[in-house]
Design an enzyme around this catalytic site. Sequence first.
Site, PDB file in Angstrom:
ATOM      1  N   LYS A 128       4.843  24.854  11.604  1.00 52.19           N
ATOM      2  CA  LYS A 128       5.752  25.979  11.445  1.00 52.19           C
ATOM      3  C   LYS A 128       7.013  25.740  12.269  1.00 52.19           C
ATOM      4  O   LYS A 128       6.935  25.259  13.409  1.00 52.19           O
ATOM      5  CB  LYS A 128       5.043  27.255  11.879  1.00 52.19           C
ATOM      6  CG  LYS A 128       5.822  28.547  11.652  1.00 52.19           C
ATOM      7  CD  LYS A 128       4.950  29.738  12.004  1.00 52.19           C
ATOM      8  CE  LYS A 128       5.657  31.060  11.822  1.00 52.19           C
ATOM      9  NZ  LYS A 128       4.772  32.215  12.124  1.00 52.19           N
ATOM     10  N   SER A 138       0.419  36.904  11.007  1.00 51.37           N
ATOM     11  CA  SER A 138       1.236  35.830  10.423  1.00 51.37           C
ATOM     12  C   SER A 138       0.476  34.553  10.116  1.00 51.37           C
ATOM     13  O   SER A 138       1.035  33.630   9.519  1.00 51.37           O
ATOM     14  CB  SER A 138       2.414  35.513  11.346  1.00 51.37           C
ATOM     15  OG  SER A 138       3.336  36.586  11.346  1.00 51.37           O
ATOM     16  N   SER A 164       4.337  35.559   8.691  1.00 54.09           N
ATOM     17  CA  SER A 164       5.578  34.807   8.705  1.00 54.09           C
ATOM     18  C   SER A 164       5.382  33.301   8.512  1.00 54.09           C
ATOM     19  O   SER A 164       6.349  32.567   8.318  1.00 54.09           O
ATOM     20  CB  SER A 164       6.322  35.055  10.024  1.00 54.09           C
ATOM     21  OG  SER A 164       5.586  34.591  11.137  1.00 54.09           O
TER      22      SER A 164
END
Length: 327
Positions: free
Chosen positions: A83, A185, A161
């Site tokens: 990420k 997330s 996210s």
Amino acid sequence: MVSHQESHFASVAQLGAWLRQGQITAVELATRSLERLDSVGRDLNAVVTLTRERALAEAEQADAELTAGRDRGALHGIPYGAKDLLAVSRYPTTWGAAPLRDQVFRDDAAVITFMHAAGAVLTAKLAMVEFAGGFGYDQPNAALTGPGLNAWDTGRWAGGSSSGSGAAVAAGCVPLAIGTETWGSIHVPAAFNGITGFRPTFGLVSRSGAMALSWSMDKIGPMARSAADCESMLLALAGRDPGDLATLGRPPFHPDPRRNGFRFATLADGEEGVEPDVLARYRDAVDVFADLGTIEEISLPDLPYNAAASTVIAAEAAAAFEEFLEA
């Protein structure tokens, strides 16, 4: 020869077996991952940056070590994505936000260092909702790369996210990805894309070198296509790190259910409003757990959980982004 389709969707154990049997090389795996990220991954808005030079160098090292008889374990030669709030030396770390598209950090985040030590091969920085949702977002296109598209249906959202991590794993771009979770997330994009996401308990995995959103609630964890692959990755990620004083000086807990058994709890109202197909899979999972221990139905006390969590995140995010906001 292992076909592209086989390698894109194989388990970590199977990929490792092929590597050790000489049926495929780490360089070939990395190259295939890079190619799929650059096509399928970009179509899903899941990719921010391909780490091509680093990936090929790490893959060449992994191959050389296996040839020399050095085996770092389950993740040796296995591609993965991270990420884009995790710092990677000499590559942009954008936090999903256009104003930071050129932000570069000198050192790797701790989890990137740990994955390198385990022999894993980083092939991409993966997309995310800007600032991990720290400034609030009411629509899924609040991301540098555009809306995260679901790997199974591009008319639907990939979840946030950690949108890129969820979609890239589900689409066979990488077998493993690192996600982060403050409040959903990891498990939301994992659920939306039909993969496995593991949200560690606080202190299990170092957050050093990661964008801070809420110091009390931020966690970093593995995302993969199975629980077994998540476990292999967690064993590389977990442990004490001087850069994060909250980390624990012990490995993940490994109970033996055959000797001790597990105690599980399900929520009394946990099946309310659940889609029929999802509910069927949930009940299948409960049946599996029933073979491993006891299951008790419980009710949680009536407390303002959402209000409390929202207050903590809002206050800590304001402090974490204070310098950025002032600028």
